[in-house]
Design a protein around this motif. Structure first.
Motif, short mmCIF file in Angstrom:
data_model
loop_
_atom_site.label_atom_id
_atom_site.label_comp_id
_atom_site.label_asym_id
_atom_site.label_seq_id
_atom_site.Cartn_x
_atom_site.Cartn_y
_atom_site.Cartn_z
N PHE A 65 1.53 -6.67 -12.37
CA PHE A 65 0.37 -6.90 -13.23
C PHE A 65 0.79 -6.93 -14.70
CE2 PHE A 65 -1.66 -5.80 -9.30
CZ PHE A 65 -2.86 -6.48 -9.32
N PHE A 71 0.82 -1.21 0.00
CA PHE A 71 0.00 0.00 0.00
C PHE A 71 0.86 1.26 0.00
CE2 PHE A 71 -2.38 -3.30 2.34
CZ PHE A 71 -3.46 -3.41 1.48
N ARG A 72 0.26 2.36 -0.52
CA ARG A 72 0.85 3.68 -0.35
C ARG A 72 0.27 4.26 0.93
NH1 ARG A 72 -1.41 6.74 -4.36
NH2 ARG A 72 -2.59 4.97 -5.13
N VAL A 81 -3.51 5.43 1.18
CA VAL A 81 -3.99 6.28 0.08
C VAL A 81 -3.99 5.52 -1.25
CG1 VAL A 81 -3.47 8.53 1.07
CG2 VAL A 81 -1.68 7.28 -0.14
N GLY A 82 -3.84 4.21 -1.19
CA GLY A 82 -3.92 3.43 -2.41
C GLY A 82 -2.98 2.26 -2.41
N LEU A 83 -3.00 1.54 -3.54
CA LEU A 83 -2.12 0.39 -3.72
C LEU A 83 -0.72 0.89 -4.10
CD1 LEU A 83 -3.28 -2.46 -3.41
CD2 LEU A 83 -3.33 -2.66 -5.89
N SER A 84 0.30 0.18 -3.69
CA SER A 84 1.67 0.58 -4.04
C SER A 84 1.87 0.56 -5.56
CB SER A 84 2.66 -0.38 -3.38
OG SER A 84 3.94 -0.14 -3.88
N TRP A 85 2.47 1.63 -6.09
CA TRP A 85 2.68 1.69 -7.54
C TRP A 85 3.67 0.64 -8.03
CZ3 TRP A 85 -1.38 3.64 -8.88
CH2 TRP A 85 -1.86 4.89 -8.50
N LEU A 145 3.47 -2.36 -7.53
CA LEU A 145 2.70 -3.54 -7.94
C LEU A 145 2.30 -3.49 -9.41
CD1 LEU A 145 0.29 -4.06 -4.89
CD2 LEU A 145 2.34 -5.35 -5.45
N LEU A 146 2.32 -2.29 -9.98
CA LEU A 146 1.95 -2.14 -11.40
C LEU A 146 2.74 -3.09 -12.28
CD1 LEU A 146 0.52 -0.54 -13.67
CD2 LEU A 146 2.37 1.12 -13.52
#
Lengths: 234, 62
Positions: free
Chosen positions: B27, B4-5, B17-21, B23-24
């Motif tokens: 995917f 996570f962020r 505040v969101g999913l960790s970038w 992880l992009l």
């Protein structure tokens, strides 16, 4: 192929030379949706990988257009189209079992042909439907936090922890969409699937493609000159 | 690897505040892996079918 195999079992007549697969309205929806999704993915992820630009306005406007398109598609699919043609039915699962047994040499009987959509296409559509609806719902909620011509931002609408959940769902769905789009484009350009891609551009498939890939008893052929092609109706 | 962020609010409390970038890329890698595995699977299947066809045609000729 024998003469009897080229005849539709219901009508006893030969299928038309060109069979409608996607009407004009559905093709227009597909390509508009594709443009919106690519814009959304670009405006979401390009700034993250280093290409900095003012992404927010293009992102939320594309998202609102996508939401409107999906609403149109849901209404059209429910009222004017065969809604159940895209749903996973027990017969699809039975056919999948037959296909697996045949693939592993357990059954000599070839798997039966599907109706308009094979199981894997239905499962892909289901995955996209769930993911995109999740994106739209969370995305529309997030627009409350930005100034638009229609309203002034209200960052205190939800608690901080609730916004965290919304962001995580949105990010997860967006990243999954990227994977699904990659797989979708890959299948669209595979040589043996180009006839499906062509049908999403021109609307029709040939009689041969219809008989080779579909069971006429499960999907009745409609001639393309009545429902698709250049002068076809929407 | 972070999932996570996380940020700190003015009161010093941490909030997601969101999913960790990062992880992009997982995917992207998952999509690429699917494509490669499927392409190899299809190519192997095609070459096997071709070999079987050649073998059966040879048998008929003899």
């Amino acid at each position: 192929m024998s003469e009897s195999a080229t005849r539709s079992p219901r009508s006893g007549t030969e299928p038309p030379a060109r069979v409608v697969r996607h009407r004009g309205a559905d093709r227009l929806y597909h390509w508009c949706m594709a443009a919106c999704v690519l814009t959304l993915l670009g405006t979401a992820f390009l700034p993250i990988v280093g290409l900095k630009f003012a992404w927010l306005e293009a992102h939320w406007i594309s998202g609102v257009i996508l939401a409107a398109l999906v609403m149109f598609h849901i209404v059209r699919a429910t009222i004017w189209q065969d809604f159940w043609a895209m749903m996973v039915m027990p017969a699809d699962l039975r056919d999948a079992c037959t296909q697996l047994r045949h693939a592993f040499g357990r059954s000599p009987a070839p798997p039966p042909l599907p109706g308009k959509y094979p199981l894997l296409q239905k499962l892909y559509h289901l995955a996209v439907a769930v993911i995109v609806l999740g994106l739209i719902v969370t995305g529309l909620m997030m627009t409350v936090k930005i100034d638009t011509p229609f309203w002034t931002r209200n960052p205190y609408w939800l608690s901080e922890s609730a916004w965290g959940v919304i962001y995580v769902i949105h990010d997860l769905a967006a990243m999954t969409t990227l994977t699904l789009v990659m797989i979708h484009v890959y299948f669209a350009i595979r040589p043996e699937k180009l006839w499906i891609t062509r049908s999403m551009i021109l609307g029709w498939i040939t009689r041969r493609e219809y008989l080779d890939h579909h069971d006429p008893a499960r999907w009745t052929a409609e001639p393309a000159d009545r429902g698709a092609g250049g002068k076809g109706r929407l | 690897m972070e999932l996570f962020r996380i940020t700190s609010n003015p009161y010093g409390q941490e909030a997601i505040v969101g999913l960790s970038w990062s992880l992009l890329w997982w995917f992207v890698a998952a999509g690429a892996a699917f494509i490669v595995v499927h392409a190899v699977w299809m190519a192997v299947g095609r070459s096997r079918r071709r070999a079987t066809d050649t073998h059966s045609k040879g048998g008929v000729a003899r």
